[in-house]
Design a protein around this motif. Structure first.
Motif, mmCIF file in Angstrom:
data_model
loop_
_atom_site.group_PDB
_atom_site.id
_atom_site.type_symbol
_atom_site.label_atom_id
_atom_site.label_comp_id
_atom_site.label_asym_id
_atom_site.label_seq_id
_atom_site.Cartn_x
_atom_site.Cartn_y
_atom_site.Cartn_z
ATOM 1 N N MET A 102 -16.760 -6.762 5.108
ATOM 2 C CA MET A 102 -15.400 -6.347 4.747
ATOM 3 C C MET A 102 -15.090 -6.725 3.298
ATOM 4 N N GLY A 103 -14.445 -5.832 2.608
ATOM 5 C CA GLY A 103 -13.956 -6.166 1.280
ATOM 6 C C GLY A 103 -14.924 -5.797 0.167
ATOM 7 N N SER A 104 -16.206 -5.493 0.513
ATOM 8 C CA SER A 104 -17.150 -5.168 -0.537
ATOM 9 C C SER A 104 -17.085 -3.679 -0.867
ATOM 10 N N LEU A 105 -17.269 -3.356 -2.147
ATOM 11 C CA LEU A 105 -17.271 -1.946 -2.532
ATOM 12 C C LEU A 105 -18.463 -1.222 -1.918
ATOM 13 N N ALA A 106 -19.529 -1.958 -1.595
ATOM 14 C CA ALA A 106 -20.756 -1.309 -1.138
ATOM 15 C C ALA A 106 -20.808 -1.097 0.369
ATOM 16 N N SER A 107 -19.980 -1.786 1.130
ATOM 17 C CA SER A 107 -20.129 -1.715 2.588
ATOM 18 C C SER A 107 -19.058 -0.831 3.212
ATOM 19 N N GLU A 108 -19.391 -0.275 4.373
ATOM 20 C CA GLU A 108 -18.365 0.436 5.133
ATOM 21 C C GLU A 108 -17.382 -0.570 5.695
ATOM 22 N N ARG A 109 -16.225 -0.105 5.987
ATOM 23 C CA ARG A 109 -15.163 -0.978 6.426
ATOM 24 C C ARG A 109 -14.838 -0.645 7.878
ATOM 25 N N THR A 110 -14.822 -1.661 8.722
ATOM 26 C CA THR A 110 -14.493 -1.429 10.126
ATOM 27 C C THR A 110 -12.991 -1.580 10.304
ATOM 28 N N VAL A 111 -12.423 -0.608 11.009
ATOM 29 C CA VAL A 111 -10.969 -0.560 11.182
ATOM 30 C C VAL A 111 -10.673 -0.448 12.671
ATOM 31 N N VAL A 112 -9.592 -1.090 13.086
ATOM 32 C CA VAL A 112 -9.125 -0.912 14.462
ATOM 33 C C VAL A 112 -7.817 -0.135 14.408
ATOM 34 N N GLY A 113 -7.789 0.920 15.187
ATOM 35 C CA GLY A 113 -6.555 1.692 15.307
ATOM 36 C C GLY A 113 -6.248 1.920 16.764
ATOM 37 N N VAL B 82 -14.248 3.401 8.020
ATOM 38 C CA VAL B 82 -13.676 4.245 6.967
ATOM 39 C C VAL B 82 -14.570 4.154 5.738
ATOM 40 N N ARG B 83 -14.335 5.085 4.801
ATOM 41 C CA ARG B 83 -15.253 5.192 3.664
ATOM 42 C C ARG B 83 -15.227 3.946 2.782
ATOM 43 N N GLN B 84 -16.296 3.814 2.009
ATOM 44 C CA GLN B 84 -16.322 2.798 0.958
ATOM 45 C C GLN B 84 -15.182 3.072 -0.008
ATOM 46 N N THR B 85 -14.750 2.066 -0.690
ATOM 47 C CA THR B 85 -13.650 2.231 -1.643
ATOM 48 C C THR B 85 -14.133 3.049 -2.831
ATOM 49 N N GLY B 86 -13.638 4.285 -2.921
ATOM 50 C CA GLY B 86 -14.033 5.145 -4.035
ATOM 51 C C GLY B 86 -13.327 4.729 -5.313
ATOM 52 N N SER B 87 -13.718 5.341 -6.422
ATOM 53 C CA SER B 87 -13.209 4.864 -7.709
ATOM 54 C C SER B 87 -11.694 4.987 -7.817
ATOM 55 N N GLU B 88 -11.108 6.002 -7.129
ATOM 56 C CA GLU B 88 -9.642 6.171 -7.222
ATOM 57 C C GLU B 88 -8.957 5.806 -5.912
ATOM 58 N N PRO C 13 -12.273 1.079 -9.122
ATOM 59 C CA PRO C 13 -12.264 0.756 -10.560
ATOM 60 C C PRO C 13 -11.410 1.684 -11.422
ATOM 61 N N GLU C 14 -11.153 2.917 -10.967
ATOM 62 C CA GLU C 14 -10.369 3.849 -11.786
ATOM 63 C C GLU C 14 -8.893 3.886 -11.390
ATOM 64 N N VAL C 15 -8.484 3.018 -10.497
ATOM 65 C CA VAL C 15 -7.088 3.079 -10.033
ATOM 66 C C VAL C 15 -6.169 2.507 -11.102
ATOM 67 N N THR C 16 -5.159 3.318 -11.461
ATOM 68 C CA THR C 16 -4.197 2.868 -12.480
ATOM 69 C C THR C 16 -2.786 2.735 -11.913
ATOM 70 N N LYS C 17 -2.531 3.442 -10.774
ATOM 71 C CA LYS C 17 -1.155 3.509 -10.256
ATOM 72 C C LYS C 17 -0.742 2.260 -9.483
ATOM 73 N N GLN D 81 -5.352 7.221 -4.735
ATOM 74 C CA GLN D 81 -4.126 6.694 -5.353
ATOM 75 C C GLN D 81 -3.028 7.743 -5.532
ATOM 76 N N LYS D 82 -3.426 9.027 -5.702
ATOM 77 C CA LYS D 82 -2.429 10.080 -5.933
ATOM 78 C C LYS D 82 -1.442 10.191 -4.782
ATOM 79 N N PHE D 83 -1.902 9.828 -3.581
ATOM 80 C CA PHE D 83 -1.069 10.031 -2.390
ATOM 81 C C PHE D 83 -0.437 8.724 -1.898
ATOM 82 N N VAL D 84 -0.479 7.726 -2.765
ATOM 83 C CA VAL D 84 0.082 6.417 -2.437
ATOM 84 C C VAL D 84 1.303 6.209 -3.335
#
Ligand SMILES: NC(=O)C1=CN([C@@H]2O[C@H](COP(=O)(O)OP(=O)(O)OC[C@H]3O[C@@H](n4cnc5c(N)ncnc54)[C@H](OP(=O)(O)O)[C@@H]3O)[C@@H](O)[C@H]2O)C=CC1
Ligand SMILES: O=C/C=C/c1ccc(O)c(O)c1
Ligand SMILES: [Zn+2]
Ligand SMILES: [Zn+2]
Length: 365
Positions: free
Chosen positions: A1-12, A29-35, A80-84, A143-146
């Motif tokens: 959890m928390g690494s850019l390289a690993s998948e993230r396990t989520v409970v819903g 859920v997907r790895q954290t993409g640049s945005e 890494p590219e998130v500015t918002k 980020q555009k939708f946040v």
């Protein structure tokens, strides 16, 4: 959890079939993409659309489905590219999490009307994974939708603004219905309708609630600030109100006749359909011709309008009227919402429901 390289396990909490019953569901859920912004969900409102989707009212539901699109959370990681947004920000996510960015609606910043829109759940993301909504520990969202939740709004109060609030704000603005003194009707006093009363009153309108019963009369007039209240089955009261409204915001989620409401509109009045109804609605043409009335519709609002309505609510001191519940109560809440027994929006306290710990202790799915 928390690494850019690993998948993230989520409970819903997911529906598995058209009963719409939600139960714990573990997925990745997907790895954290640049945005991408990784959002730890704090609260998520329950919209009637969640019932339509979980119960397959529109015939396009895919399971397992984690509903929830009135999401407020805390940013726990950014690409890494998130500015918002930054880690620690309190943010919101609504109905849409992707769009093409090239079409006319996208270029006009009304991306909710993009034909390639990606819904926050019951859809497929660009990486081929199903999208899953906010009744979950975490969402990863471009980020555009946040949107940022402004200071001065409690996170649980903000949740309903991300769908119900912007859904009424957007058509009032778009159709030029913001001037003080207009006379508006709010048809159906539920989650969307109660925000309709509040937003329209804050714009200085004279607001008539049009309801299926008299049960909500006192609350509507005394607490929400409505100016008048019509019970739709009261033929005398409906006749007395004929030709009196500039617009009707119609939030009824089931098939209903149009003509009794069209009769309430003045010359050039607008009937704005918001409810998701999978059956044809009907009226005879003179009902609109003899008064140049319009029947139109509107779909949520843009990211820009979501930010605007959040600010509008802070500036005007508006809050949503909510009942906060834990995730373990979500199925009762959905049943109560369907039988019109909530004043006026359930909001699930997701972070306070320890859903990851509870799922770890439960038999695996
Ligand atoms: N266009 C858009 O972008 C959006 C559309 N929606 C849609 O709008 C509709 C309303 O959503 P929401 O406000 O969350 O729903 P709610 O269930 O909270 O409110 C709907 C209201 O409609 C009235 N109503 C009349 N007949 C019925 C019936 N048979 N069953 C239930 N309610 C009835 C009730 O008001 P009363 O007691 O006053 O009669 C009820 O409170 C849904 O179809 C939803 O999917 C939601 C958000 C965005
Ligand atoms: O609650 C928000 C979504 C509304 C909505 C509007 C139209 C439609 O076809 C949907 O599936 C959902
Ligand atoms: Zn909604
Ligand atoms: Zn587009």
């Amino acid at each position: 959890m928390g690494s850019l390289a690993s998948e993230r396990t989520v409970v819903g909490w997911a529906a598995r079939d058209a009963t719409g019953h939600l139960s714990p569901y573990t997925y990745t859920v997907r790895q954290t993409g640049s945005e991408d912004v990784v959002v730890k969900v704090l609260y998520c409102g329950i919209c009637h659309t969640d019932i339509h989707q979980a119960k397959n009212h529109l015939g396009a539901s895919k399971y397992p489905m984690v509903p929830g699109h009135e999401v407020v959370g805390e940013v726990v990681e950014v690409g890494p590219e998130v500015t918002k947004h930054s880690v620690g920000d309190v943010v919101g996510v609504g109905v849409i999490v992707g769009c093409c960015r090239e079409c006319r609606p996208c270029k006009a910043n009304i991306e909710q009307y993009c034909n390639k829109r990606i819904w926050s759940y019951n859809d497929v993301y660009t990486d081929g994974r199903p999208t899953q909504g906010g009744f979950a520990s975490t969402m990863v969202v471009d980020q555009k939708f946040v949107v940022k939740i402004p200071a001065g709004l409690a996170p649980e109060q903000a949740a309903p603004l991300l769908c119900a609030g912007v859904t009424v704000y957007s058509p009032l603005k778009h159709f030029g219905l913001t001037a003080p003194g207009l006379r508006g009707g709010i048809l159906g006093l539920g989650g969307v309708g109660h925000m309709g009363v509040k937003v329209a009153k804050a714009m200085g309108h004279h607001v008539t609630v049009i309801s299926s019963s008299s049960k909500k009369r006192a609350e509507a007039m005394d607490h929400l600030g409505a100016d008048a209240y019509l019970v739709s089955s009261d033929a005398d009261a409906m006749a007395a109100a004929a030709d009196s409204l500039d617009y009707i915001i119609d939030t009824v989620p089931v098939h209903h006749p149009m003509e009794p409401y069209l009769a309430l509109l003045k010359l050039d009045g607008k009937h704005v359909l918001l409810g998701v109804i999978g059956e044809p609605l009907s009226f005879v043409s003179p009902m609109v011709m003899l008064g140049r009335k319009s029947i139109t519709g509107s779909f949520i609002g843009s990211v820009d309008e979501a930010e605007e309505v959040l600010k509008f609510c802070v500036d005007k001191g508006l809050t949503s009227q909510i009942e906060v519940v834990k995730m373990g109560y979500v199925n009762e809440a959905l049943e109560r919402l369907e039988r019109n027994d909530v004043r006026y929006r359930f909001v699930v306290d997701v972070a306070g429901s320890n859903i990851e710990e509870a799922a770890a202790e439960a038999p695996s799915n």
